[in-house]
Design an enzyme around this catalytic site. Structure first.
Site, PDB file in Angstrom:
ATOM      1  N   ASP A   1       0.871  -1.177   0.000  1.00 29.90           N
ATOM      2  CA  ASP A   1       0.000   0.000   0.000  1.00 29.90           C
ATOM      3  C   ASP A   1       0.914   1.236   0.000  1.00 29.90           C
ATOM      4  OD1 ASP A   1      -2.137   1.740   0.040  1.00 29.90           O
ATOM      5  OD2 ASP A   1      -3.267   0.584   1.507  1.00 29.90           O
TER       6      ASP A   1
HETATM    7  C1  BGC Z   1      -5.239   2.960   0.027  1.00 33.23           C
HETATM    8  C2  BGC Z   1      -5.357   1.915  -1.055  1.00 33.23           C
HETATM    9  C3  BGC Z   1      -5.258   2.576  -2.413  1.00 33.23           C
HETATM   10  C4  BGC Z   1      -3.964   3.344  -2.490  1.00 33.23           C
HETATM   11  C5  BGC Z   1      -3.758   4.014  -3.823  1.00 33.23           C
HETATM   12  C6  BGC Z   1      -4.035   3.861  -0.172  1.00 33.23           C
HETATM   13  O1  BGC Z   1      -4.022   4.910   0.738  1.00 33.23           O
HETATM   14  O2  BGC Z   1      -5.170   2.314   1.283  1.00 33.23           O
HETATM   15  O3  BGC Z   1      -6.573   1.244  -0.924  1.00 33.23           O
HETATM   16  O4  BGC Z   1      -5.340   1.607  -3.416  1.00 33.23           O
HETATM   17  O5  BGC Z   1      -3.978   4.343  -1.474  1.00 33.23           O
HETATM   18  O6  BGC Z   1      -4.616   5.071  -4.001  1.00 33.23           O
END
Ligand code: BGC
Length: 763
Positions: free
Chosen positions: A289
């Site tokens: 993430d």
């Molecule tokens: C979120 C993810 C997301 C990623 C990209 C993160 O903060 O937890 O779910 O895919 O950002 O936007």
């Protein structure tokens, strides 16, 4: 302790799961590249690549602003993937740099949060799950994939498969609710929708199951906070939808932000290697993430940036998602020189990323047709499919005196009241960025066009709800805060709403949360209706006029008062682009509600967790020994939802009264539509194992089917129960077991179903 046959069964199961993960998700196609060819091409590329180029494939960076900020790094082969670029012209521009300027002409893979639609915004995932219809999910994500791929996006950061049993957690809106069985069905359907029959299918994209794993159990429902999940809950509940996605052939996974039992998910080798790769045979790649690798230091886990990169890679994170230059890009080469990680490890990770790019056909077709994307994004059939999906997701919670559906022509004046009833953004939900707001149909617009010329539809907002501000995305997209009303104006607005309701034949009151009040970094400690909504509700209800409450929200709210004082309540979630039309279809009876809750709806936050599949202990019948100040049952049970018709279940039968461990049986029951309207019912099968190597939950869902039944007709539903349905992870043996035991079976329209049968499993 357990018979050899059970252990053999468990082994056979792991083998089958492994084979399934390696098999294409659908029928073999002549266009599908074979594994052998993929491996040969990966090996040939790796042979020519420098260490820096390989590390480049492991590095992904956000592009929020100007593409030229990353062009140089792309040209040098320091980035293998970008995210948050959605303009096809910019995608082509950056892809040209990657393909033409890098030494080995390796294309970029473009990722994006395609969560519930791209241009056509579908209902939020918690709503899609309420359809209890995997084909709705599959269709929705097929359309999302087609739209996203048309602009050059190759990879969706979805499906989000976190089981959520704490509605304070804002990200509950992104998942399929509390249940592993329903969640698994929705997971597989989404993978099929995104990826099509195989990875690289035309107009499809790579799926990414997230957030692996346990994120939904964040302490106190506080986003990003640590999860502590016992091993049996992990296997029996939290990991189940992920395993289903792997079996459906998902091509990538995202490691979660939080600590899992004191080991960050992004540094958790047990999760990423032992479970995901070894047990399940996942052969895709893992991305972290955003900044989760760097955060390994924040957790108090890694010593510094370099240690974070080493521990991320050692745990099994192939690609690092990063807001700026990442830990991998900055430190991994030195870690190789310093002997902290090996070239073989880097090759393995880079090889997995390259394999995905090869399977997706990016080397052959790196660019996108900008003109065609315009046509795809405008396709009217996508809006039609969205409207149908929104109709199937709505859940009718209450309908006293058959207030709904509203009788055409019976109401000359309709009051529509509520702060989000005419807000396009709030009709869409939390992960919507590529929508065309102008085409988004609000509830007010939908009701107006459905009510027709002879009916006067008047609107007032009644209250303001303070949007959660500024959210991460509000900051990125520069959404300005709205000015707040003074206390005098607030009082006047409520009075205006009351007067409007008093002078109208019927009132449709639209309450709930603003779109950014659930989602990422949007947890709440209370489930109260926000702002002065409760005050508005009670004031409008005091007029004594008929009221329909329509809820738009991504989590259950405290509607105890409404549940006894308001005759009709329709849960519409955030229903998407055509949401207003869909809700109007339902309110006026052109569509019949058939959705069911994918979670038990708590009375208030103090009851959390209140999931239906709990264990039972001392004096279960003595409810007053649970809470003395509130009921210990939810306001609405898991699986609950009404219809404009009524149904009765009868004639439940098991195919055999007794089976051996390892054998299957069938459960059948009749469902009759006892009303005058053709309508849908979701027939649900629950089982209870009466004794075993550990205590078993009071009941667990093991089958469901949504059927359309004409008025006064009957159908028979059939549920197979396989050994896999009857096994569970036992803390007694630390393994999967199928116990000889006695089982209860219930079939009905929700988790309180009382139509009962039983069977036994013998050794
Ligand atoms: C979120 C993810 C997301 C990623 C990209 C993160 O903060 O937890 O779910 O895919 O950002 O936007």
């Amino acid at each position: 302790m357990f018979p050899r046959s059970v252990r053999l069964l468990a082994c056979a199961y792991v083998f089958l799961a492994f084979s399934a993960a390696h098999a294409p998700a659908g029928a073999a196609s002549p266009d599908q590249i074979t594994d052998e060819k993929v491996h040969a091409r990966v090996a040939a590329l790796l042979k020519q690549m420098t260490l820096e180029e390989k590390i480049g494939q492991l590095s992904q960076q956000f592009v929020f602003g100007k593409p030229d900020e990353v062009e140089d790094a792309v040209a040098k082969g320091q980035l293998g993937s970008l995210l948050f670029v959605t303009d096809p012209a910019v995608i082509n521009q950056l892809q040209h740099v990657a393909v033409e300027k890098t030494r080995l002409h390796i294309p970029l893979i473009f990722g994006y949060d395609v969560i519930h639609g791209f241009r056509t915004i579908f209902p939020v995932p918690i709503g899609m799950a309420a359809s209890w219809d995997p084909s709705v999910e599959e269709k929705g994500q097929t359309i999302a994939a087609q739209e996203a791929s048309s602009v050059g996006i190759n990879w969706a950061f979805a499906p989000m498969l976190d089981i959520a049993r704490d509605p304070r957690w804002g990200r509950m809106v992104e998942g399929a609710g509390e249940d592993p069985y329903l969640g698994s069905a929705m997971a597989a359907a989404q993978v099929r929708g995104f990826q099509g029959p195989y990875i690289g299918s035309p107009e499809h994209i790579l799926a990414c199951m997230k957030h692996f794993a346990g994120y939904g159990a964040a302490e106190g429902g506080r986003d990003y906070d640590a999860s502590y999940i016992p091993e049996d809950q992990m296997w029996n509940v939290y990991l189940q939808p992920f395993h289903a996605a792997v079996k459906a052939g998902v091509g990538s996974a995202m490691s979660a932000y939080m600590d899992l039992n004191d080991v960050p998910a992004t540094g958790n080798r047990w999760l990423l290697e032992d479970v995901l790769r070894k047990d399940w045979g996942f052969n895709g790649f893992v991305v972290s993430d955003a900044d989760a690798v760097k955060n390994l230091k924040t957790h108090g886990f890694a010593k510094d940036l370099s240690d974070a990169a080493v521990r991320g890679l050692n745990a099994g994170v192939d690609m690092e998602m990063s807001l700026g230059p990442g830990a991998y890009r900055q430190t991994l080469a030195a870690a190789v020189t310093g002997g902290k990680v090996t070239v073989a490890q880097i090759d393995e990770a880079a090889g997995r990323v390259l394999a995905a790019k090869i399977r997706l056909g990016l080397f052959e077709h790196p660019y996108v047709d900008e003109a065609r994307s315009k046509q795809i994004l405008a396709m009217p059939e996508h809006r039609t499919a969205e409207r149908l999906a929104a109709e199937r997701t709505a859940v009718l919670l209450r309908n006293e005196g058959h207030l709904l559906p509203l009788k055409p022509g019976a109401n000359h004046s309709i009051a529509v009241i509520g702060p989000t009833a005419d807000s396009q953004l709030d009709t869409l939900g939390s992960w919507a960025f590529q929508q065309d707001l102008n085409e988004t149909v609000t509830l007010l617009t939908g009701i107006r066009s459905k009510a027709g010329a002879g009916t006067e539809v008047s609107y007032t907002s009644g209250v303001q709800i303070k949007r959660k501000f500024p959210s991460f995305f509000d900051q990125i997209f520069h959404v300005p805060p709205s000015p707040e009303w003074s206390p005098e104006q607030a009082a006047q607005e409520i009075q205006k709403a009351v007067d409007l309701a008093r002078n109208s034949d019927v009132t449709i009151l639209v309450l709930g949360e603003a779109q950014n009040m659930s989602g990422e970094a949007a947890s709440r400690e209370s489930l109260d209706l926000p702002g002065k909504e409760q005050q508005l509700l009670e004031a409008v209800a005091a007029t004594g006029k008929p009221i329909v409450l329509v809820l738009m929200n991504g989590r259950p709210l405290d509607i105890r008062w409404a549940s006894t004082h308001v005759p009709a309540i329709l849960e519409a979630w955030y229903p998407g682009t055509q949401g207003g039309n869909a809700v109007a279809d339902l309110l006026f009876g052109d569509a019949v509600p058939g959705g069911k809750l994918s979670f038990a709806w708590p009375r208030d936050a103090g009851q959390i967790p209140i999931n239906y599949a709990h264990n039972t202990t001392f004096q279960p019948e003595n409810q007053a020994r649970r809470y003395w100040d509130e009921e210990s049952t939810p306001l609405y049970p898991f699986g609950y939802g009404l219809s404009y018709s009524t149904f009765s279940f009868s004639n439940v039968k098991v195919s055999q009264p007794s089976v051996r461990v390892g054998q299957s049986l069938d459960v059948t029951a009749d469902v009759e539509n006892t009303g005058d309207t053709t309508a849908d019912e979701v027939a649900q099968l629950y089982i209870h194992q009466q004794y075993g190597s550990t205590s078993r939950p009071v009941r667990v869902l093991k089958g469901f089917t949504r059927v359309t039944i004409p008025a006064h007709q009957k159908t028979t539903v059939r549920f197979p129960l396989t050994p896999e349905d009857l096994r569970y992870w036992s803390t007694a043996t630390r393994d999967w077991v199928q116990d000889p035991s006695d089982f209860d079976v219930w079939v009905g329209g929700d988790s309180t179903a009382d139509l009962h049968a039983s069977f036994a499993v013998t050794p």
